[in-house]
Design an enzyme around this catalytic site. Structure first.
Site, PDB file in Angstrom:
ATOM      1  N   ASP A 294      13.790 -79.106   0.614  1.00 36.08           N
ATOM      2  CA  ASP A 294      14.378 -80.404   0.306  1.00 36.08           C
ATOM      3  C   ASP A 294      13.322 -81.504   0.501  1.00 36.08           C
ATOM      4  O   ASP A 294      12.704 -81.590   1.572  1.00 36.08           O
ATOM      5  CB  ASP A 294      15.566 -80.609   1.244  1.00 36.08           C
ATOM      6  CG  ASP A 294      16.244 -81.949   1.034  1.00 36.08           C
ATOM      7  OD1 ASP A 294      15.920 -82.636   0.033  1.00 36.08           O
ATOM      8  OD2 ASP A 294      17.097 -82.310   1.854  1.00 36.08           O
ATOM      9  N   GLY A 295      13.151 -82.317  -0.507  1.00 31.56           N
ATOM     10  CA  GLY A 295      12.154 -83.381  -0.462  1.00 31.56           C
ATOM     11  C   GLY A 295      12.409 -84.375   0.657  1.00 31.56           C
ATOM     12  O   GLY A 295      11.472 -84.963   1.210  1.00 31.56           O
TER      13      GLY A 295
ATOM     14  N   ASP B 125      10.022 -87.003  -9.123  1.00 28.23           N
ATOM     15  CA  ASP B 125      10.491 -86.525 -10.431  1.00 28.23           C
ATOM     16  C   ASP B 125      11.796 -85.787 -10.197  1.00 28.23           C
ATOM     17  O   ASP B 125      11.839 -84.564 -10.110  1.00 28.23           O
ATOM     18  CB  ASP B 125       9.426 -85.593 -11.024  1.00 28.23           C
ATOM     19  CG  ASP B 125       9.867 -85.003 -12.352  1.00 28.23           C
ATOM     20  OD1 ASP B 125      10.825 -85.519 -12.945  1.00 28.23           O
ATOM     21  OD2 ASP B 125       9.248 -84.014 -12.780  1.00 28.23           O
TER      22      ASP B 125
ATOM     23  N   GLN C 289       6.657 -86.991 -18.728  1.00 31.51           N
ATOM     24  CA  GLN C 289       5.691 -86.500 -17.723  1.00 31.51           C
ATOM     25  C   GLN C 289       4.435 -87.368 -17.692  1.00 31.51           C
ATOM     26  O   GLN C 289       3.912 -87.654 -16.628  1.00 31.51           O
ATOM     27  CB  GLN C 289       5.239 -85.062 -18.044  1.00 31.51           C
ATOM     28  CG  GLN C 289       6.318 -84.166 -18.570  1.00 31.51           C
ATOM     29  CD  GLN C 289       6.995 -83.353 -17.494  1.00 31.51           C
ATOM     30  OE1 GLN C 289       7.038 -83.770 -16.331  1.00 31.51           O
ATOM     31  NE2 GLN C 289       7.531 -82.224 -17.877  1.00 31.51           N
TER      32      GLN C 289
ATOM     33  N   ASP D 288       9.300 -78.065 -12.752  1.00 32.24           N
ATOM     34  CA  ASP D 288       8.768 -77.520 -14.010  1.00 32.24           C
ATOM     35  C   ASP D 288       7.243 -77.527 -14.056  1.00 32.24           C
ATOM     36  O   ASP D 288       6.644 -76.765 -14.807  1.00 32.24           O
ATOM     37  CB  ASP D 288       9.360 -78.287 -15.205  1.00 32.24           C
ATOM     38  CG  ASP D 288       9.194 -79.785 -15.050  1.00 32.24           C
ATOM     39  OD1 ASP D 288       8.095 -80.287 -15.297  1.00 32.24           O
ATOM     40  OD2 ASP D 288      10.172 -80.453 -14.653  1.00 32.24           O
TER      41      ASP D 288
ATOM     42  N   SER E 142      16.151 -85.049 -10.540  1.00 26.04           N
ATOM     43  CA  SER E 142      17.275 -85.035 -11.467  1.00 26.04           C
ATOM     44  C   SER E 142      18.182 -86.222 -11.132  1.00 26.04           C
ATOM     45  O   SER E 142      17.864 -87.038 -10.268  1.00 26.04           O
ATOM     46  CB  SER E 142      17.990 -83.685 -11.388  1.00 26.04           C
ATOM     47  OG  SER E 142      17.764 -83.044 -10.147  1.00 26.04           O
ATOM     48  N   ASP E 143      19.340 -86.316 -11.788  1.00 27.52           N
ATOM     49  CA  ASP E 143      20.230 -87.462 -11.584  1.00 27.52           C
ATOM     50  C   ASP E 143      20.872 -87.425 -10.184  1.00 27.52           C
ATOM     51  O   ASP E 143      20.983 -86.356  -9.586  1.00 27.52           O
ATOM     52  CB  ASP E 143      21.326 -87.461 -12.665  1.00 27.52           C
ATOM     53  CG  ASP E 143      20.746 -87.732 -14.041  1.00 27.52           C
ATOM     54  OD1 ASP E 143      19.867 -88.613 -14.140  1.00 27.52           O
ATOM     55  OD2 ASP E 143      21.162 -87.066 -15.002  1.00 27.52           O
TER      56      ASP E 143
ATOM     57  N   GLU F 153       9.685 -78.954  -4.169  1.00 26.02           N
ATOM     58  CA  GLU F 153      10.810 -78.737  -5.097  1.00 26.02           C
ATOM     59  C   GLU F 153      11.854 -77.922  -4.345  1.00 26.02           C
ATOM     60  O   GLU F 153      11.534 -76.944  -3.682  1.00 26.02           O
ATOM     61  CB  GLU F 153      10.298 -77.991  -6.350  1.00 26.02           C
ATOM     62  CG  GLU F 153      11.346 -77.256  -7.174  1.00 26.02           C
ATOM     63  CD  GLU F 153      12.383 -78.165  -7.832  1.00 26.02           C
ATOM     64  OE1 GLU F 153      12.001 -79.120  -8.522  1.00 26.02           O
ATOM     65  OE2 GLU F 153      13.601 -77.901  -7.636  1.00 26.02           O
TER      66      GLU F 153
HETATM   67  N1  SAM Z   1      10.168 -83.096 -15.158  1.00 30.41           N
HETATM   68  C1  SAM Z   1      11.460 -83.151 -15.752  1.00 30.41           C
HETATM   69  C2  SAM Z   1      11.370 -83.860 -17.095  1.00 30.41           C
HETATM   70  O1  SAM Z   1      10.422 -83.682 -17.838  1.00 30.41           O
HETATM   71  O2  SAM Z   1      12.276 -84.585 -17.391  1.00 30.41           O
HETATM   72  C3  SAM Z   1      12.512 -83.832 -14.924  1.00 30.41           C
HETATM   73  C4  SAM Z   1      13.336 -83.268 -13.938  1.00 30.41           C
HETATM   74  S1  SAM Z   1      12.773 -82.095 -12.738  1.00 30.41           S
HETATM   75  C5  SAM Z   1      13.185 -80.575 -13.445  1.00 30.41           C
HETATM   76  C6  SAM Z   1      13.894 -82.443 -11.443  1.00 30.41           C
HETATM   77  C7  SAM Z   1      13.800 -81.495 -10.271  1.00 30.41           C
HETATM   78  O3  SAM Z   1      14.191 -82.130  -9.051  1.00 30.41           O
HETATM   79  C8  SAM Z   1      14.707 -80.272 -10.418  1.00 30.41           C
HETATM   80  O4  SAM Z   1      13.905 -79.137 -10.576  1.00 30.41           O
HETATM   81  C9  SAM Z   1      15.512 -80.251  -9.108  1.00 30.41           C
HETATM   82  O5  SAM Z   1      15.714 -78.953  -8.605  1.00 30.41           O
HETATM   83  C10 SAM Z   1      14.633 -81.088  -8.193  1.00 30.41           C
HETATM   84  N2  SAM Z   1      15.339 -81.646  -7.039  1.00 30.41           N
HETATM   85  C11 SAM Z   1      16.578 -82.168  -6.997  1.00 30.41           C
HETATM   86  N3  SAM Z   1      16.882 -82.561  -5.745  1.00 30.41           N
HETATM   87  C12 SAM Z   1      15.798 -82.315  -4.966  1.00 30.41           C
HETATM   88  C13 SAM Z   1      15.505 -82.515  -3.579  1.00 30.41           C
HETATM   89  N4  SAM Z   1      16.403 -83.052  -2.744  1.00 30.41           N
HETATM   90  N5  SAM Z   1      14.286 -82.146  -3.131  1.00 30.41           N
HETATM   91  C14 SAM Z   1      13.371 -81.604  -3.965  1.00 30.41           C
HETATM   92  N6  SAM Z   1      13.601 -81.378  -5.278  1.00 30.41           N
HETATM   93  C15 SAM Z   1      14.796 -81.740  -5.778  1.00 30.41           C
END
Ligand code: SAM
EC number: 2.5.1.16
Length: 305
Positions: free
Chosen positions: A154-155, A173, A79, A103, A175-176, A123
């Site tokens: 959706d971002g 930020d 972070q 988060d 996910s994969d 998010e």
């Molecule tokens: N902050 C975290 C850490 O410390 O590693 C990393 C991951 S964070 C939880 C990733 C977030 O991206 C997830 O909550 C997921 O729901 C979100 N996400 C995934 N696809 C997305 C999208 N298309 N638009 C917005 N948010 C998205």
């Protein structure tokens, strides 16, 4: 999502009873494991499986579709770096957008900057926000800052509606790239990020590991070099609970006042930081510059042209 079809979708291991193992087709043949003390939450949102467990050595752990998102012990290394690398590289950031990051940890880090006036976060999954507020108060504390506006959605769609030149910095930020985050790694998304930034504005996106995903990183670099006419750099940090123990970031700037990411012009003020929730645990100006040094094998593929 792919994760949901996987028999190991929640990662609770049938291989080592009482342990969580992170099994995924994204890192075949390896699986980092953590000993589980207690499962605190398990749910299924519209987008993904969400789980929180108490581990025996890394504190509480947030898992989405069987993949570790953060642990209390090492979240600082992610972070702080994904946020301070871009924000310390430009003078006086005022408007910042976070995509993903439900988060709240990135919000907590942005809030350290007194120049910032507005923080938007988009998010996709409200369950991540709610679960984080309940189980990770030291991370979700970021939501308490009055400059923050949360948008659930959706971002990709959010960015399409942003007027041109709105933000000084965008932090992705995510996910994969399996599941809801897939489009956040594709060219049209980077194009809308570039449009949303002011001239000389910066983006920092989660950009995977040089040990596991050089192919993904090379694609991102090629796309970014076409789209961002300022600078394009890969930086990295160590995160023991991420696959291969490290994760990278793409840092790019749009055409305009030049941004030299390797030499931070906006060092974070120690005194300002003491007023924040907690002092920085990981980031400092030396590690900022060091984060851009690449091992030779990676430099050959994605180093400066
Ligand atoms: N902050 C975290 C850490 O410390 O590693 C990393 C991951 S964070 C939880 C990733 C977030 O991206 C997830 O909550 C997921 O729901 C979100 N996400 C995934 N696809 C997305 C999208 N298309 N638009 C917005 N948010 C998205």
């Amino acid at each position: 999502t792919e994760g949901a079809k996987d028999p190991h979708a929640n990662g609770l291991s049938s291989v080592i009873p009482g342990w969580f193992s992170e099994i995924s087709s994204m890192w075949p043949g390896e699986a980092h494991s953590l000993k589980v003390e207690k499962i605190l939450f398990q749910g299924k949102s519209e987008y993904q499986n969400v789980m929180v467990f108490q581990s025996s050595t890394y504190g509480k752990v947030l898992v989405l579709d069987g993949v570790i998102q953060l642990t209390e012990r090492d979240e600082c290394a992610y972070q702080e770096m994904i946020t301070q690398l871009p924000l310390c590289s430009i003078p006086n950031p005022k408007k910042v957008l976070v995509i993903g990051g439900g988060d709240g940890g990135v919000l907590r880090e942005i809030a350290r900057h007194s120049s910032v006036e507005k923080i938007d976060i988009c998010e996709i999954d409200k369950m991540v926000v709610d679960v984080s507020k309940q189980y990770f108060p030291d991370v979700a504390v970021g939501y308490e800052d009055p400059r923050v506006t949360l948008h659930i959605g959706d971002g990709v769609a959010f960015l399409k509606k942003v007027p041109e030149g709105t933000y000084d910095a965008v932090i992705v930020d995510s996910s994969d790239p399996i599941g809801p985050a897939q489009e956040l790694f594709e060219k049209p998304f980077f194009q809308s990020v570039a449009k949303a930034l002011r001239p000389g504005g910066v983006v920092c996106t989660q950009a995977e590991s040089i040990w596991l995903h050089m192919d993904i990183i090379e694609d991102i670099v090629v796309n970014c070099r076409q789209i961002f006419k300022g600078s394009v750099n890969y930086a990295w940090t160590t995160v023991p609970t991420y696959p291969s123990g490290m994760i990278g970031f793409m840092l790019c700037s749009t055409e305009g006042p030049p941004v030299d990411f390797k030499h931070p012009v906006n060092p974070i003020d120690e005194k300002e930081c003491q007023k924040s929730v907690r002092p920085l645990k990981f980031y400092n100006s030396e590690i900022h510059t060091a984060a851009f040094c690449l091992p030779s094998f990676a430099k050959r593929k994605i180093g400066p042209k």
